[in-house]
Write an enzyme that holds these catalytic residues in place. Structure first.
Site, PDB file in Angstrom:
ATOM      1  CG  ASP A 103      31.440  46.211  25.476  1.00  0.00           C
ATOM      2  OD1 ASP A 103      31.028  45.053  25.663  1.00  0.00           O
ATOM      3  OD2 ASP A 103      31.471  47.076  26.367  1.00  0.00           O
ATOM      4  CG  HIS A 156      36.419  41.972  30.986  1.00  0.00           C
ATOM      5  ND1 HIS A 156      35.804  42.196  32.203  1.00  0.00           N
ATOM      6  CD2 HIS A 156      35.422  42.044  30.058  1.00  0.00           C
ATOM      7  CE1 HIS A 156      34.511  42.392  32.017  1.00  0.00           C
ATOM      8  NE2 HIS A 156      34.245  42.302  30.728  1.00  0.00           N
TER       9      HIS A 156
HETATM   10  C1  HEM Z   1      33.238  40.667  27.243  1.00  0.00           C
HETATM   11  C2  HEM Z   1      34.091  45.343  28.180  1.00  0.00           C
HETATM   12  C3  HEM Z   1      31.590  44.950  32.322  1.00  0.00           C
HETATM   13  C4  HEM Z   1      30.399  40.440  31.135  1.00  0.00           C
HETATM   14  C5  HEM Z   1      33.703  41.960  27.150  1.00  0.00           C
HETATM   15  C6  HEM Z   1      34.542  42.470  26.105  1.00  0.00           C
HETATM   16  C7  HEM Z   1      34.757  43.775  26.352  1.00  0.00           C
HETATM   17  C8  HEM Z   1      34.080  44.097  27.583  1.00  0.00           C
HETATM   18  C9  HEM Z   1      35.573  44.741  25.521  1.00  0.00           C
HETATM   19  C10 HEM Z   1      35.100  41.648  24.921  1.00  0.00           C
HETATM   20  C11 HEM Z   1      34.200  41.612  23.722  1.00  0.00           C
HETATM   21  C12 HEM Z   1      32.880  40.943  23.946  1.00  0.00           C
HETATM   22  O1  HEM Z   1      32.747  39.711  23.898  1.00  0.00           O
HETATM   23  O2  HEM Z   1      31.933  41.685  24.222  1.00  0.00           O
HETATM   24  C13 HEM Z   1      33.490  45.626  29.390  1.00  0.00           C
HETATM   25  C14 HEM Z   1      33.544  46.918  30.047  1.00  0.00           C
HETATM   26  C15 HEM Z   1      32.839  46.809  31.200  1.00  0.00           C
HETATM   27  C16 HEM Z   1      32.353  45.435  31.280  1.00  0.00           C
HETATM   28  C17 HEM Z   1      34.262  48.137  29.504  1.00  0.00           C
HETATM   29  C18 HEM Z   1      32.579  47.836  32.242  1.00  0.00           C
HETATM   30  C19 HEM Z   1      32.602  49.119  32.021  1.00  0.00           C
HETATM   31  C20 HEM Z   1      31.049  43.693  32.358  1.00  0.00           C
HETATM   32  C21 HEM Z   1      30.165  43.201  33.389  1.00  0.00           C
HETATM   33  C22 HEM Z   1      29.832  41.922  33.046  1.00  0.00           C
HETATM   34  C23 HEM Z   1      30.515  41.622  31.804  1.00  0.00           C
HETATM   35  C24 HEM Z   1      29.689  43.988  34.614  1.00  0.00           C
HETATM   36  C25 HEM Z   1      28.930  40.953  33.764  1.00  0.00           C
HETATM   37  C26 HEM Z   1      28.872  40.799  35.045  1.00  0.00           C
HETATM   38  C27 HEM Z   1      31.054  40.128  29.975  1.00  0.00           C
HETATM   39  C28 HEM Z   1      30.912  38.869  29.302  1.00  0.00           C
HETATM   40  C29 HEM Z   1      31.757  38.911  28.179  1.00  0.00           C
HETATM   41  C30 HEM Z   1      32.380  40.220  28.199  1.00  0.00           C
HETATM   42  C31 HEM Z   1      30.012  37.708  29.718  1.00  0.00           C
HETATM   43  C32 HEM Z   1      31.990  37.801  27.165  1.00  0.00           C
HETATM   44  C33 HEM Z   1      33.041  36.884  27.682  1.00  0.00           C
HETATM   45  C34 HEM Z   1      33.307  35.706  26.747  1.00  0.00           C
HETATM   46  O3  HEM Z   1      34.127  35.847  25.848  1.00  0.00           O
HETATM   47  O4  HEM Z   1      32.711  34.648  26.965  1.00  0.00           O
HETATM   48  N1  HEM Z   1      33.436  42.977  28.046  1.00  0.00           N
HETATM   49  N2  HEM Z   1      32.769  44.767  30.169  1.00  0.00           N
HETATM   50  N3  HEM Z   1      31.249  42.706  31.425  1.00  0.00           N
HETATM   51  N4  HEM Z   1      31.946  40.922  29.305  1.00  0.00           N
HETATM   52 FE1  HEM Z   1      32.427  42.813  29.779  1.00  0.00          FE
END
Ligand code: HEM
Length: 391
Positions: free
Chosen positions: A213, A305
């Site tokens: 993450d 996601h």
């Molecule tokens: C990407 C998990 C909540 C925004 C990701 C990734 C994971 C992840 C595993 C893929 C790896 C990475 O690029 O970091 C989670 C979990 C969440 C959560 C478990 C809640 C418990 C959120 C929230 C936001 C968010 C609330 C914003 C409003 C993003 C963004 C990316 C991302 C911007 C990158 C997307 C890209 O590839 O351009 N998240 N996330 N996430 N997440 Fe989340």
């Protein structure tokens, strides 16, 4: 093996050092292994044009303190409080005891301690109602939220991070003592990543769902980061500052456990083993959102996601710097989602809206707390954080 060897050397360093000091080494004897200084000695400067704890490589532990000011505290009280806090934070981050430190020994291990101040609307209004940035307001309600006001907006936030949990605990206690005459603690949220030294520096963290993450994130030091995080979208007193969005997001691990691995990977669009996109080979490969698999379906599903978290507008991005949390007594674990961005309404909100509309991950995660803060610029020695607001 190497680590065991170094561990043994570190453990015996006192005795070994004493023996070596007493005799000269013969020319053909290999030099003794040198032990690096303990990482607890490392410190991060408190003073500077920007506050530390934003682009500082994330430390292993964090405590976020949400503080409400007493009703009678006005501008002068805010000034005194911020001065006291800045003064003690500067000492502690240098590894020196605070002014009235009753456990000075605990302060001697800075372990990259940072203290980052965030101002809620309540604090700024007390000083000057016209100085509140437009975006410093509650986020709108989202369908998938189940917010508990107990984790809600406060007047002041202190984000205390270090690579040692005792350092964090001590700093939090001292800083809270400073606030006692001015307000009260509404909440305290503890977060953690892997312990310092468990993995090479720079390894992307894993959250408690097991996912890598933080892969796609603007990199500190780049032009992109400067614009997205420090780019400024507020009144003058905030120049050199940014904003912080905190979302306490509970993850429902018991039902998540019922999914098999392919299903878990489909929910995010990345592999669990190494965080690579489902269309790629390694973590930092660019996802191919056009790729189709058997049956003509997208390899990275429409509900994934990572597909939903990308809007296509290069300004709708933020810097994520969150921590895992666990509250066993409540049966709750999750993510203290922390993001920094110049303007949360322009950058965070559109992404959050998209995720609320469609993101399969919503079945296993629920935001239970939410708050937004203005993160003022840093201060010079002898000054205090928030000086620009009070001048
Ligand atoms: C990407 C998990 C909540 C925004 C990701 C990734 C994971 C992840 C595993 C893929 C790896 C990475 O690029 O970091 C989670 C979990 C969440 C959560 C478990 C809640 C418990 C959120 C929230 C936001 C968010 C609330 C914003 C409003 C993003 C963004 C990316 C991302 C911007 C990158 C997307 C890209 O590839 O351009 N998240 N996330 N996430 N997440 Fe989340």
């Amino acid at each position: 093996r190497r680590n065991l060897f170094l561990g043994g050397a570190a453990a015996g360093a006192g005795a070994l050092g004493a023996t070596l000091a007493q005799r000269a080494l013969p020319a053909d004897e290999p030099a003794p292994p040198s032990t690096p200084p303990p990482h607890g000695e490392q410190s991060v400067a408190f003073h500077g044009s920007r506050q530390a704890g934003v682009q500082t490589p994330p430390q292993a532990h964090a405590t976020l303190l949400g503080i409400d000011l007493d009703p009678e505290v006005a501008a002068e009280g805010v000034r005194r409080l911020l001065f006291l806090l800045s003064d003690d934070a500067a000492r502690l981050t240098r590894g020196e005891p605070a002014l009235a430190d009753t456990e000075p020994e605990l302060a001697r291990v800075p372990a990259r301690l940072t203290v980052t101040f965030g101002f809620g609307p309540g604090l700024v209004e007390r000083v000057d109602p016209d100085a509140v940035p437009d975006w410093l307001t509650d986020l709108p309600d989202f369908e998938h939220d189940d917010l508990d006001p107990a984790w809600g907006q406060t007047d002041l936030l202190l984000q205390v991070c270090a690579d040692d949990p005792v350092t964090v605990s001590h700093a939090a206690r001292i800083l809270l003592k400073d606030t006692r005459a001015f307000g009260r603690l509404r909440w305290s949220q503890d977060g953690f990543r892997r312990a310092h030294g468990s993995q090479p520096d720079g390894t992307t963290m894993r959250n408690l769902m097991g996912q890598v993450d933080g892969t796609v994130n603007p990199a500190p030091g780049t032009e992109d980061f400067e614009r997205l995080v420090w780019g400024g979208a507020g009144p003058d007193w905030l120049t050199g500052g940014t904003s912080l969005v905190l979302r306490r997001i509970a993850t429902h691990l018991d039902t998540w456990d019922e999914l098999d691995r392919p299903a878990r990977e489909a929910v995010i669009g990345r592999r669990l083993s190494d965080g690579a996109p489902l269309t790629g080979d390694s973590e930092h490969d660019e996802p191919d959102f056009e790729a189709k698999g058997d049956g003509g379906l997208p390899v990275i599903a429409d509900f994934a996601h990572v597909r939903r978290a990308r809007t296509g507008d290069p300004d709708e991005r933020m810097f994520r710097r969150g921590y895992n949390y666990e509250d066993r007594a409540r049966g709750e674990a999750g993510l203290l989602f922390v993001s920094f961005q110049a303007d949360p309404v322009r950058q965070f909100l559109p992404v959050q809206r998209r995720l609320d509309e469609l993101d399969l991950l919503n079945q296993w995660v629920t935001a239970v707390g939410s708050a937004v803060y203005a993160v003022p610029p840093g201060c010079a020695e002898g000054g205090f954080v928030g000086q620009g607001l009070l001048e």
